[in-house]
Structure formats: C-alpha cells, structure tokens
Scaffold this motif. Structure first.
Motif, PDB file in Angstrom:
ATOM      1  N   GLU A 202       0.832  -1.208   0.000  1.00  0.00           N
ATOM      2  CA  GLU A 202       0.000   0.000   0.000  1.00  0.00           C
ATOM      3  C   GLU A 202       0.866   1.257   0.000  1.00  0.00           C
ATOM      4  N   TYR A 203       1.896   1.261   0.835  1.00  0.00           N
ATOM      5  CA  TYR A 203       2.790   2.423   0.845  1.00  0.00           C
ATOM      6  C   TYR A 203       3.533   2.553  -0.486  1.00  0.00           C
ATOM      7  N   GLN A 204       3.889   1.433  -1.085  1.00  0.00           N
ATOM      8  CA  GLN A 204       4.586   1.474  -2.370  1.00  0.00           C
ATOM      9  C   GLN A 204       3.706   2.093  -3.443  1.00  0.00           C
ATOM     10  N   LYS A 205       2.415   1.786  -3.406  1.00  0.00           N
ATOM     11  CA  LYS A 205       1.479   2.396  -4.361  1.00  0.00           C
ATOM     12  C   LYS A 205       1.479   3.916  -4.222  1.00  0.00           C
ATOM     13  N   LEU A 206       1.476   4.389  -2.973  1.00  0.00           N
ATOM     14  CA  LEU A 206       1.449   5.831  -2.738  1.00  0.00           C
ATOM     15  C   LEU A 206       2.734   6.492  -3.223  1.00  0.00           C
ATOM     16  N   VAL A 207       3.863   5.844  -2.970  1.00  0.00           N
ATOM     17  CA  VAL A 207       5.149   6.398  -3.409  1.00  0.00           C
ATOM     18  C   VAL A 207       5.239   6.394  -4.932  1.00  0.00           C
ATOM     19  N   ASP A 208       4.763   5.319  -5.565  1.00  0.00           N
ATOM     20  CA  ASP A 208       4.783   5.257  -7.031  1.00  0.00           C
ATOM     21  C   ASP A 208       3.908   6.353  -7.632  1.00  0.00           C
ATOM     22  N   ALA A 209       2.780   6.623  -6.995  1.00  0.00           N
ATOM     23  CA  ALA A 209       1.859   7.639  -7.503  1.00  0.00           C
ATOM     24  C   ALA A 209       2.386   9.052  -7.274  1.00  0.00           C
ATOM     25  N   ASN A 210       3.116   9.239  -6.169  1.00  0.00           N
ATOM     26  CA  ASN A 210       3.634  10.569  -5.842  1.00  0.00           C
ATOM     27  C   ASN A 210       4.981  10.422  -5.146  1.00  0.00           C
ATOM     28  N   PRO A 211       6.067  10.359  -5.918  1.00  0.00           N
ATOM     29  CA  PRO A 211       7.392  10.162  -5.312  1.00  0.00           C
ATOM     30  C   PRO A 211       7.783  11.257  -4.325  1.00  0.00           C
TER      31      PRO A 211
END
Length: 316
Positions: A202-211
């Motif tokens: 879930e955190y990886q999705k957020l980072v991928d969406a907004n580095p």
C-alpha cells in the motif's frame, strides 16, 4: 537539461571560505535572489561566505540546488534563480534552493570553479554535480525538477527540508490539522492487522503515484524494516554480526532490530561505523541502508540530524 563534466566531482572544498568580513559582500542580509525587497521562499536561502558550509551540509537531509547568477552580467541567470526560488515553495522542502550572487560572493564562485552563469548545481550528501546550464522557462524547470526528484526517490532519497521561515496561515484556515490522512488508511489498517506485506504494498502504491510524498516514503521505509526483521531471532542475529563485523547483511539486520527495539542511536552508529570501515559497493549498500533508516525515523528527528552529521564525517 545539459549534463556536462563538473570540475569538482567530490566534496566541496570549503577551506577558503568563511574568512570574509561580516560587513563585506555576501554578509548575512545580502539581497536575495527573489524580487527586490521581497521575502524569500520558506525553502530558499541567500548563500553567503558565512552560511555556505551550513547550506552544503544541509544536503545531508535532502538535495540542495545552488543557483549561480549575476543580475548585471546575465539577467537570464537571475530569472532562473528567481524561478528556482519560487518552485522551492511548490515542492515543499523536497529541495532547498541556495541563491548565489557571484558578484556579491566571488569567493564561492572561485571555490566551486564556476565556468559561467546561468548554472544550477545539485548537492546531495555534500557532493556537487551540474544539473542545469541553460536559461529554461519556469515550466521546463518544474518538469526537470520533477524528473530528478522522482529518480532520487527511486534511489531511496526521500528527505525533506524544514521551512527556513514561518509560512503564513491562509485566512480562515483552521490551525488544527486532520488527525488521520485517508490516503494512508489502507496501509495503516494493514499494519494494525499484522499484514506487513500488505502495508509495504500500500505504501509502495502511494510512493509510485507521488514520489514527493515524504509521509508515504517514511511509512514505506518503516514497513520494510518490519518486513526484513519478521521471524528473525535477535540473539542469533547479534551473534552473526559479532562474528562478521564487516558483513553488510549481518550488520544491517541488527541495525534494523535495534531500530525496532528503540535503540535508534545504536542502529545509526552501527551503520556509520560500517560505512567508515568499508569501501566500494559494500560501503554504498551500508550508506543506502542507513539513509533508509533515517527516512523511517523521520528527518526532523534530532537523532537523525546527528546521524547525518556522523555519516558525513564517515564519508569525508
């Protein structure tokens, strides 16, 4: 963006600076790179001989972008510095804009061996590299900065500078901020359910969406610590690390365990000493792991600030 060889690829030599009189050019209070008489962005600083070293050292927290300009000799370089200052506010601390008037601070230009202006130099962990040597539009600059910061985030560089000056509160804006950001709800729920892999995802999705999302990057870093240490026997890990003091995998695992156990300084010191003892790819791995732990703890934590200073000492 124009990438060209830079004459000083290593750490910046500061030995010739800091000797100028406080009343001379570049003294505190010298004109900023922004609009005449206007206040600097909260994430920009006018660079002088007196604060140059501190500005470079701030790159241990997050990137520092030094914009070298001359209003009299190169108006386009001054416009580029103004644009960088303005964008530093938009990026909210992902980089610190350092505005260097080469006419007011010739010693800095000499120390950095600046060939010409405009020039923007990126400094990360005390090391400079040329970033931009053309007078581009603000939109082109924004695009270039976004790409660079995305690349750095992918490499684990997720730090953020604290504001250098108070930011005014908008009229009618409530002082109290929401207690929970819904963007992180899924990741937090996964952690509450002891689903570490789910939290990482879930955190990886957020980072991928907004580095540039430092909160998500910090959450990801901590979730990855939990993931790496799951099922590990603490005593066995410590014995393995004691038997192989220069083994990066063994030492980083104990550092992870120390961090989870609340022994933050011990975790940082272990890896700082490992960086000091190792070289090449092993040193890079130890350094990258330590930077990840910094992100997990939070860049405004005083232990992280101290750890970054110790890392800089070990590197240079």
């Amino acid at each position: 963006m124009t990438q060209q060889p830079f004459s000083r690829p290593g750490a910046v030599d500061l030995s010739g600076l800091g000797q100028a009189s406080a009343s001379g050019p570049g003294a505190p209070g010298a004109p900023a790179g922004g609009a005449p008489g206007g206040a600097l962005s909260a994430y920009a600083v006018t660079v002088t001989e007196q604060n140059f070293q501190a500005t470079v050292e701030a790159s241990m927290t997050a990137p520092v972008l030094l914009a070298f300009y001359s209003r009299s000799r190169s108006p386009e370089s001054a416009r580029l510095a103004d644009d960088l200052e303005a964008l530093s506010g938009e990026f909210e601390g992902r980089f610190l804009a350092g505005l260097v008037d080469i006419d007011a601070t010739p010693q800095i230009a000499q120390a950095m061996q600046i060939p010409s202006v405009p020039l923007v130099v990126a400094v990360l962990d005390g090391r400079p590299m040329p970033l931009l040597q053309d007078a581009v539009s603000r939109e082109e600059l924004r695009t270039a900065l976004t790409q660079v910061l995305q690349q750095l985030t992918a490499q684990g560089v997720t730090g953020r500078h604290q504001p250098r000056s108070p930011q005014p509160q908008a009229a009618g804006e409530d002082a109290e901020q929401p207690a929970v950001d819904p963007r992180y709800a899924a990741a937090q729920a996964a952690l509450e359910n002891d689903d570490v892999d789910g939290a990482v995802a879930e955190y990886q999705k957020l980072v991928d969406a907004n580095p540039a999302d430092a909160e998500a990057a910090a959450g990801l870093a901590m979730a990855q610590v939990l993931q790496r240490t799951r099922g590990v026997d603490l005593q066995q890990a410590r014995e393995a690390a004691a038997a192989a003091p220069d083994d990066v995998a063994a030492q980083t695992l104990v550092a992870d365990l120390d961090l989870l156990g609340g022994h933050v300084d011990d975790a940082f010191n272990r890896l700082v000493e490992l960086v000091r003892r190792t070289s090449g790819s092993e040193r890079d791995a130890a350094r990258e792991h330590l930077l990840g732990l910094f992100g997990a703890v939070g860049n405004d934590d005083p232990r992280v600030l101290k750890g970054r200073q110790n890392l800089a000492s070990a590197l240079f």
